[in-house]
Design a protein around this motif. Sequence first.
Motif, PDB file in Angstrom:
ATOM      1  N   ALA A 148      -4.069  -7.743  -0.626  1.00  0.00           N
ATOM      2  CA  ALA A 148      -3.087  -6.754  -1.070  1.00  0.00           C
ATOM      3  C   ALA A 148      -3.775  -5.587  -1.786  1.00  0.00           C
ATOM      4  O   ALA A 148      -3.465  -4.416  -1.532  1.00  0.00           O
ATOM      5  N   THR A 149      -4.707  -5.891  -2.677  1.00  0.00           N
ATOM      6  CA  THR A 149      -5.378  -4.810  -3.403  1.00  0.00           C
ATOM      7  C   THR A 149      -6.304  -4.011  -2.482  1.00  0.00           C
ATOM      8  O   THR A 149      -6.517  -2.806  -2.703  1.00  0.00           O
ATOM      9  N   GLY A 175       0.790  -1.225   0.000  1.00  0.00           N
ATOM     10  CA  GLY A 175       0.000   0.000   0.000  1.00  0.00           C
ATOM     11  C   GLY A 175       0.820   1.271   0.000  1.00  0.00           C
ATOM     12  O   GLY A 175       0.264   2.365   0.184  1.00  0.00           O
ATOM     13  N   GLU A 176       2.139   1.145  -0.230  1.00  0.00           N
ATOM     14  CA  GLU A 176       3.021   2.313  -0.259  1.00  0.00           C
ATOM     15  C   GLU A 176       3.495   2.516  -1.690  1.00  0.00           C
ATOM     16  O   GLU A 176       4.351   1.782  -2.188  1.00  0.00           O
ATOM     17  N   ASP A 231      -0.087  16.239 -15.798  1.00  0.00           N
ATOM     18  CA  ASP A 231      -1.473  16.071 -15.362  1.00  0.00           C
ATOM     19  C   ASP A 231      -1.583  15.707 -13.895  1.00  0.00           C
ATOM     20  O   ASP A 231      -2.687  15.460 -13.401  1.00  0.00           O
ATOM     21  N   GLY A 232      -0.465  15.643 -13.179  1.00  0.00           N
ATOM     22  CA  GLY A 232      -0.506  15.321 -11.766  1.00  0.00           C
ATOM     23  C   GLY A 232       0.185  14.018 -11.449  1.00  0.00           C
ATOM     24  O   GLY A 232       0.767  13.357 -12.323  1.00  0.00           O
ATOM     25  N   PRO A 233       0.107  13.576 -10.197  1.00  0.00           N
ATOM     26  CA  PRO A 233       0.826  12.368  -9.787  1.00  0.00           C
ATOM     27  C   PRO A 233       0.135  11.084 -10.240  1.00  0.00           C
ATOM     28  O   PRO A 233      -1.084  11.034 -10.371  1.00  0.00           O
ATOM     29  N   VAL A 234       0.966  10.069 -10.461  1.00  0.00           N
ATOM     30  CA  VAL A 234       0.489   8.709 -10.713  1.00  0.00           C
ATOM     31  C   VAL A 234       1.083   7.829  -9.619  1.00  0.00           C
ATOM     32  O   VAL A 234       2.297   7.833  -9.400  1.00  0.00           O
ATOM     33  N   ALA A 235       0.239   7.087  -8.924  1.00  0.00           N
ATOM     34  CA  ALA A 235       0.683   6.191  -7.856  1.00  0.00           C
ATOM     35  C   ALA A 235       0.897   4.797  -8.440  1.00  0.00           C
ATOM     36  O   ALA A 235      -0.028   4.201  -8.991  1.00  0.00           O
ATOM     37  N   VAL A 236       2.130   4.299  -8.302  1.00  0.00           N
ATOM     38  CA  VAL A 236       2.486   2.989  -8.846  1.00  0.00           C
ATOM     39  C   VAL A 236       2.684   2.037  -7.673  1.00  0.00           C
ATOM     40  O   VAL A 236       3.576   2.237  -6.838  1.00  0.00           O
ATOM     41  N   TYR A 237       1.856   0.995  -7.616  1.00  0.00           N
ATOM     42  CA  TYR A 237       1.901   0.019  -6.530  1.00  0.00           C
ATOM     43  C   TYR A 237       2.442  -1.313  -7.054  1.00  0.00           C
ATOM     44  O   TYR A 237       2.060  -1.755  -8.137  1.00  0.00           O
ATOM     45  N   GLY A 238       3.307  -1.938  -6.273  1.00  0.00           N
ATOM     46  CA  GLY A 238       3.861  -3.222  -6.678  1.00  0.00           C
ATOM     47  C   GLY A 238       3.378  -4.348  -5.788  1.00  0.00           C
ATOM     48  O   GLY A 238       3.488  -4.266  -4.551  1.00  0.00           O
ATOM     49  N   ALA A 242      -7.212   1.253   0.001  1.00  0.00           N
ATOM     50  CA  ALA A 242      -7.283   2.086   1.207  1.00  0.00           C
ATOM     51  C   ALA A 242      -6.319   3.262   1.103  1.00  0.00           C
ATOM     52  O   ALA A 242      -6.649   4.388   1.520  1.00  0.00           O
ATOM     53  N   ASP A 243      -5.136   3.027   0.545  1.00  0.00           N
ATOM     54  CA  ASP A 243      -4.190   4.135   0.372  1.00  0.00           C
ATOM     55  C   ASP A 243      -4.695   5.120  -0.673  1.00  0.00           C
ATOM     56  O   ASP A 243      -4.605   6.347  -0.482  1.00  0.00           O
ATOM     57  N   LEU A 244      -5.248   4.601  -1.773  1.00  0.00           N
ATOM     58  CA  LEU A 244      -5.749   5.478  -2.835  1.00  0.00           C
ATOM     59  C   LEU A 244      -6.889   6.365  -2.347  1.00  0.00           C
ATOM     60  O   LEU A 244      -7.057   7.487  -2.827  1.00  0.00           O
TER      61      LEU A 244
END
Length: 387
Positions: free
Chosen positions: A158-159, A110-111, A119-126, A164-166
């Motif tokens: 995991a998802t 979740g980090e 266009d702003g930030p993109v959060a990439v989760y592994g 929850a982070d998003l």
Amino acid sequence: MRILHTGDWHLGRTLLGADLLEHQAAFLDWLVDLVRDRGVDLVVVAGDVYDRAIPPVDAVRMLSRVLERLAETTTVVLTPGNHDSAARLGFGAGVMGHRVRILTEPLHVGEPVLVDDPDGPVAVYGIPYLHPDLTRHALAAVPDEPLARSHHAVVQAATDRIRADLDGRPGTRSIVVAHAFVGGADPSDSEQDIRVGGVDRVAESVFAGFDYVALGHLHGPQRVGTDDRVRYAGSPLAFSFGERHQRKSVTLVDLDAAGTVAVELVPAPVPRRLVDVRGSIDDVESGAFRADADAWVRVAVTDTVHPERMYARVKDHFPHALAITHEPADRPATTAARAVTATSDPVEVAADFVAFATGGAPDDDERSVLTEAYEAAALALQRDGDR
């Protein structure tokens, strides 16, 4: 934002004894040039970077060099697959520069890695490959109530953490990089079995709500579901003759300000074709298959009588032949044995052996013993790979 989705490099792999490192190096050179030429902002590598938990030294050096070159122009995010040792692949991840991020820790799914564009930030989760027996307690929402013993359960957990982070990042676009077998996709014969507890598939629904899901594990490029939001990039090279008809590629993804994706498959270079050849020794020596002389071939010689010097004569015309067999065309029909491939259920293979050795199929109790033995061995191998 322009993303290049790839994975399943399997650095250090061989094909029926043929070393593939030279061809893998050529692919990585091509990849670096593509990233530069097409203005790629982010490269995601969805697991099975190496072919085994303890990779050859040359493969480690190859990965180190390509990451250095990619980091000159783009951001790279990698996750481990079931072939990798997460501990070894992730060595030094904490001290690497911000351009190379290796996400190996299940508890940190979740980090995100945050990548900015106009266009702003993109959060990439592994999401690394999650072995249920090693993660079902750690990822459980309630202490002392472990998750179900399945890949679906641990990937769902995991998802859920990612969502929850998003929730705390309104307006942020999202990319999830995961290594799993998602239901509805088509496997080939060179992916390793990942079942535990009899459940190896993950439902597509666990990835609901993300803008793009970059999957690894299956070697054929394909989408999962009705649109391009969830995709496998596939492997860059054919790793078995069962993959000889697949069109290998990498996936270019353009992610717009609204989170909508446009996908382009860019064909990967083919260093040497894989071809099946079937015919008499006279056919081979006549030049009838001359067009395939530079390919990796499996040759079945169909003469009724085993030809003299068959192997040497075939190699004279097919210097890259990887398998040569004598299969007479007039051989009486027999009941074919079930082929054992990388995707065969190990428990079924063991059950077939019991039936062959004893003359009778295993009963329910015996099958239960076989299942427990396989899963214990698989877990021990996973733990050994991470030491």
